[in-house]
Motif scaffolding. Structure first.
Motif, PDB file in Angstrom:
ATOM      1  N   ILE A 143       2.959   5.979  -5.824  1.00  0.00           N
ATOM      2  CA  ILE A 143       2.681   6.123  -7.375  1.00  0.00           C
ATOM      3  C   ILE A 143       1.350   6.997  -7.494  1.00  0.00           C
ATOM      4  O   ILE A 143       1.427   7.666  -8.356  1.00  0.00           O
ATOM      5  CB  ILE A 143       2.359   4.664  -7.801  1.00  0.00           C
ATOM      6  CG1 ILE A 143       3.670   3.843  -8.047  1.00  0.00           C
ATOM      7  CG2 ILE A 143       1.925   4.503  -9.228  1.00  0.00           C
ATOM      8  CD1 ILE A 143       3.793   2.310  -8.358  1.00  0.00           C
ATOM      9  N   GLY A 144       0.659   6.856  -6.664  1.00  0.00           N
ATOM     10  CA  GLY A 144      -0.840   7.838  -6.949  1.00  0.00           C
ATOM     11  C   GLY A 144      -0.700   9.050  -6.406  1.00  0.00           C
ATOM     12  O   GLY A 144      -0.915   9.966  -7.390  1.00  0.00           O
ATOM     13  N   ASN A 145       0.492   9.434  -5.414  1.00  0.00           N
ATOM     14  CA  ASN A 145       0.973  10.683  -5.466  1.00  0.00           C
ATOM     15  C   ASN A 145       1.485  11.382  -6.427  1.00  0.00           C
ATOM     16  O   ASN A 145       1.392  12.357  -6.903  1.00  0.00           O
ATOM     17  CB  ASN A 145       1.723  10.846  -4.229  1.00  0.00           C
ATOM     18  CG  ASN A 145       1.209  10.618  -2.835  1.00  0.00           C
ATOM     19  OD1 ASN A 145      -0.059  10.602  -2.823  1.00  0.00           O
ATOM     20  ND2 ASN A 145       2.013  10.722  -1.651  1.00  0.00           N
ATOM     21  N   ILE A 146       2.353  10.562  -7.367  1.00  0.00           N
ATOM     22  CA  ILE A 146       3.290  11.004  -8.239  1.00  0.00           C
ATOM     23  C   ILE A 146       2.253  11.369  -9.278  1.00  0.00           C
ATOM     24  O   ILE A 146       2.327  12.401 -10.105  1.00  0.00           O
ATOM     25  CB  ILE A 146       4.251   9.929  -8.660  1.00  0.00           C
ATOM     26  CG1 ILE A 146       5.390   9.865  -7.609  1.00  0.00           C
ATOM     27  CG2 ILE A 146       4.789  10.236 -10.323  1.00  0.00           C
ATOM     28  CD1 ILE A 146       6.481   8.922  -8.001  1.00  0.00           C
ATOM     29  N   ALA A 147       1.373  10.527  -9.718  1.00  0.00           N
ATOM     30  CA  ALA A 147       0.187  10.774 -10.775  1.00  0.00           C
ATOM     31  C   ALA A 147      -0.433  12.089 -10.480  1.00  0.00           C
ATOM     32  O   ALA A 147      -0.593  12.865 -11.261  1.00  0.00           O
ATOM     33  CB  ALA A 147      -0.876   9.252 -10.653  1.00  0.00           C
ATOM     34  N   ALA A 190      -0.399  -7.641 -10.466  1.00  0.00           N
ATOM     35  CA  ALA A 190      -1.756  -7.134 -10.636  1.00  0.00           C
ATOM     36  C   ALA A 190      -2.627  -7.730  -9.797  1.00  0.00           C
ATOM     37  O   ALA A 190      -3.702  -7.238  -9.375  1.00  0.00           O
ATOM     38  CB  ALA A 190      -1.940  -7.446 -11.991  1.00  0.00           C
ATOM     39  N   ILE A 191      -2.416  -9.294  -9.622  1.00  0.00           N
ATOM     40  CA  ILE A 191      -3.167 -10.028  -8.733  1.00  0.00           C
ATOM     41  C   ILE A 191      -3.306  -9.383  -7.446  1.00  0.00           C
ATOM     42  O   ILE A 191      -4.304  -9.254  -7.004  1.00  0.00           O
ATOM     43  CB  ILE A 191      -2.928 -11.599  -8.844  1.00  0.00           C
ATOM     44  CG1 ILE A 191      -3.161 -11.811 -10.176  1.00  0.00           C
ATOM     45  CG2 ILE A 191      -3.720 -12.431  -7.925  1.00  0.00           C
ATOM     46  CD1 ILE A 191      -2.546 -13.530 -10.356  1.00  0.00           C
ATOM     47  N   THR A 192      -2.222  -9.069  -6.797  1.00  0.00           N
ATOM     48  CA  THR A 192      -2.230  -8.665  -5.557  1.00  0.00           C
ATOM     49  C   THR A 192      -2.790  -7.431  -5.266  1.00  0.00           C
ATOM     50  O   THR A 192      -3.548  -7.259  -4.444  1.00  0.00           O
ATOM     51  CB  THR A 192      -0.721  -8.584  -4.954  1.00  0.00           C
ATOM     52  OG1 THR A 192       0.159 -10.051  -5.580  1.00  0.00           O
ATOM     53  CG2 THR A 192      -0.538  -8.370  -3.706  1.00  0.00           C
ATOM     54  N   LEU A 247      -5.948  -2.241  -4.011  1.00  0.00           N
ATOM     55  CA  LEU A 247      -5.284  -0.966  -4.427  1.00  0.00           C
ATOM     56  C   LEU A 247      -5.500  -0.863  -5.746  1.00  0.00           C
ATOM     57  O   LEU A 247      -4.457  -1.556  -6.619  1.00  0.00           O
ATOM     58  CB  LEU A 247      -3.820  -1.358  -3.817  1.00  0.00           C
ATOM     59  CG  LEU A 247      -3.470  -1.419  -2.464  1.00  0.00           C
ATOM     60  CD1 LEU A 247      -2.223  -1.982  -2.115  1.00  0.00           C
ATOM     61  CD2 LEU A 247      -3.721  -0.263  -1.735  1.00  0.00           C
ATOM     62  N   GLU A 248      -6.403  -0.279  -6.498  1.00  0.00           N
ATOM     63  CA  GLU A 248      -6.211   0.028  -7.864  1.00  0.00           C
ATOM     64  C   GLU A 248      -5.811   1.012  -8.675  1.00  0.00           C
ATOM     65  O   GLU A 248      -6.161   1.347  -9.667  1.00  0.00           O
ATOM     66  CB  GLU A 248      -7.654  -0.413  -8.178  1.00  0.00           C
ATOM     67  CG  GLU A 248      -8.076  -2.091  -7.995  1.00  0.00           C
ATOM     68  CD  GLU A 248      -9.435  -2.399  -8.115  1.00  0.00           C
ATOM     69  OE1 GLU A 248     -10.048  -2.016  -9.270  1.00  0.00           O
ATOM     70  OE2 GLU A 248     -10.119  -2.969  -7.531  1.00  0.00           O
ATOM     71  N   LEU A 249      -4.967   1.788  -7.924  1.00  0.00           N
ATOM     72  CA  LEU A 249      -4.074   2.928  -8.362  1.00  0.00           C
ATOM     73  C   LEU A 249      -4.866   3.765  -9.172  1.00  0.00           C
ATOM     74  O   LEU A 249      -5.022   4.064 -10.315  1.00  0.00           O
ATOM     75  CB  LEU A 249      -3.147   2.335  -9.413  1.00  0.00           C
ATOM     76  CG  LEU A 249      -1.998   1.247  -8.635  1.00  0.00           C
ATOM     77  CD1 LEU A 249      -1.036   0.889  -9.798  1.00  0.00           C
ATOM     78  CD2 LEU A 249      -1.224   2.099  -7.594  1.00  0.00           C
ATOM     79  N   SER A 255       0.683  -1.142   0.012  1.00  0.00           N
ATOM     80  CA  SER A 255      -0.083   0.112  -0.306  1.00  0.00           C
ATOM     81  C   SER A 255       0.683   1.415  -0.042  1.00  0.00           C
ATOM     82  O   SER A 255       0.427   2.295  -0.637  1.00  0.00           O
ATOM     83  CB  SER A 255      -1.026   0.029   1.214  1.00  0.00           C
ATOM     84  OG  SER A 255      -0.241  -0.009   2.370  1.00  0.00           O
ATOM     85  N   PHE A 256       2.088   1.238   0.472  1.00  0.00           N
ATOM     86  CA  PHE A 256       3.006   2.263   0.442  1.00  0.00           C
ATOM     87  C   PHE A 256       3.434   2.818  -0.795  1.00  0.00           C
ATOM     88  O   PHE A 256       3.423   3.753  -1.220  1.00  0.00           O
ATOM     89  CB  PHE A 256       4.206   1.934   1.612  1.00  0.00           C
ATOM     90  CG  PHE A 256       5.212   3.088   1.436  1.00  0.00           C
ATOM     91  CD1 PHE A 256       4.872   4.457   2.083  1.00  0.00           C
ATOM     92  CD2 PHE A 256       6.476   3.008   0.647  1.00  0.00           C
ATOM     93  CE1 PHE A 256       5.857   5.477   2.024  1.00  0.00           C
ATOM     94  CE2 PHE A 256       7.332   3.759   0.643  1.00  0.00           C
ATOM     95  CZ  PHE A 256       7.160   5.218   1.493  1.00  0.00           C
ATOM     96  N   MET A 257       3.873   1.641  -1.510  1.00  0.00           N
ATOM     97  CA  MET A 257       4.200   2.087  -2.808  1.00  0.00           C
ATOM     98  C   MET A 257       3.170   2.418  -3.676  1.00  0.00           C
ATOM     99  O   MET A 257       3.417   3.050  -4.558  1.00  0.00           O
ATOM    100  CB  MET A 257       4.961   0.877  -3.391  1.00  0.00           C
ATOM    101  CG  MET A 257       5.556   0.868  -4.776  1.00  0.00           C
ATOM    102  SD  MET A 257       6.857  -0.357  -4.810  1.00  0.00           S
ATOM    103  CE  MET A 257       7.359   0.006  -6.614  1.00  0.00           C
TER     104      MET A 257
END
Lengths: 140, 140
Positions: B63-67, B87-89, B95-97, B57-59
Motif C-alpha cells: 500500500i505504501g509503494n502504491i501511494a 487499525a489496532i494491529t 506500521l502507520e502507513l 507488513s507485506f501488505m
C-alpha cells in the motif's frame, strides 16, 4: 477473507466480484446486498464482473435473483465490465440474464442508473430552499 | 480469478481488496494500478480494504509503494474501510502507513480526494500567486 464488500456510493451500491462464488458465499452476498439496499434506500446496484472469466448457470441465477429482489425494493441492477468471452458463453448457453441491465464499465453503469432514476423521479421536485435576501449591503 | 479489477470512476480509480495478497498478485496490482493512473490521468486512487481482516507488513509495504508511485504521477492515495481491529494491529505493529491518507468509507474517501484536487487547483491558479496558506490538512 470470505466476504464480498458492498460499497455505498451516493444512491448506489457497488459490488466487485473477484472470487469464485460457491454456494454459501453467493447466498451471503444475496442476503447482505438486499439488507444493504433496504438499509440505505439505494436506488441501484452495480455488479462489476470484470475479473470474472466464467459465468455458469449458478452465477447467472444468483445475479438474476439479486436483480429480482432489488427490483422489489425499488432498486435497479446493472452488471458492468463483462468480458467478451463471458458474453459469448452466456449467449451460447442460453443464459441471457433476464431483468438485468448491462453496461460496459462502472462509469457507464452509473450513467445508466442515473438516467433510470431521473426518469422515475421526474415528478418529484426538491422544495426550493431559496431564501430571499432581506438585508442587502447597500454600498452607496 | 487471479486479478484485482481496477475501476475508473470519474477522476479516481477504485480497487477493492478481497483476496489475500501474495507476492505475484501484489506486484501485478502495483504494476496495473500505476499503468492505469498513467493511462487515465487519474488524480486519486481509492483502496478499499473493508474485507481485509489482517494487514501484515507485506501488505502495508504494498500500500505504501502504491501511494509513493501514484504520488510521483500526481495522484493521491486514500485507503478506505479499514476495520477497527486492523487499525489496532497496525498501530501495535508500528506500521502507520506513512504518506497514505485514510477515510472511513468510499464516499468519505472521494470527498477527501475531491478536496485535495480542489486545493491543488487553487494553488495552480495564477491570478494571484501569493497565498497566505495553502490549506493542506493532514488527515488521520
Amino acid at each position: 477473507m470470505e466476504r464480498i464488500p458492498i460499497l455505498k456510493m451516493g444512491h448506489f451500491l457497488l459490488v466487485t466480484i473477484q472470487v469464485d462464488l460457491y454456494d454459501r458465499l453467493a447466498m451471503d452476498l444475496e442476503a447482505n446486498l438486499i439488507r444493504e439496499v433496504n438499509r440505505t434506500g439505494a436506488k441501484g446496484v452495480l455488479i462489476d464482473i470484470s475479473a470474472v472469466e466464467i459465468v455458469d448457470s449458478f452465477m447467472g441465477r444468483i445475479i438474476g435473483n439479486i436483480a429480482s429482489m432489488s427490483k422489489l425494493l425499488d432498486a435497479q441492477t446493472v452488471v458492468v465490465g463483462m468480458q467478451p468471452a463471458v458474453a459469448i458463453t452466456l449467449v451460447e448457453l442460453g443464459l441471457e440474464l433476464p431483468g438485468v441491465h448491462t453496461a460496459l464499465n462502472v462509469e457507464r453503469g452509473m450513467e445508466l442508473l442515473q438516467g433510470m432514476i431521473i426518469s422515475d423521479d421526474i415528478i418529484i421536485d426538491d422544495d426550493d430552499d431559496t431564501f430571499p435576501e432581506k438585508g442587502f449591503d447597500k454600498d452607496q
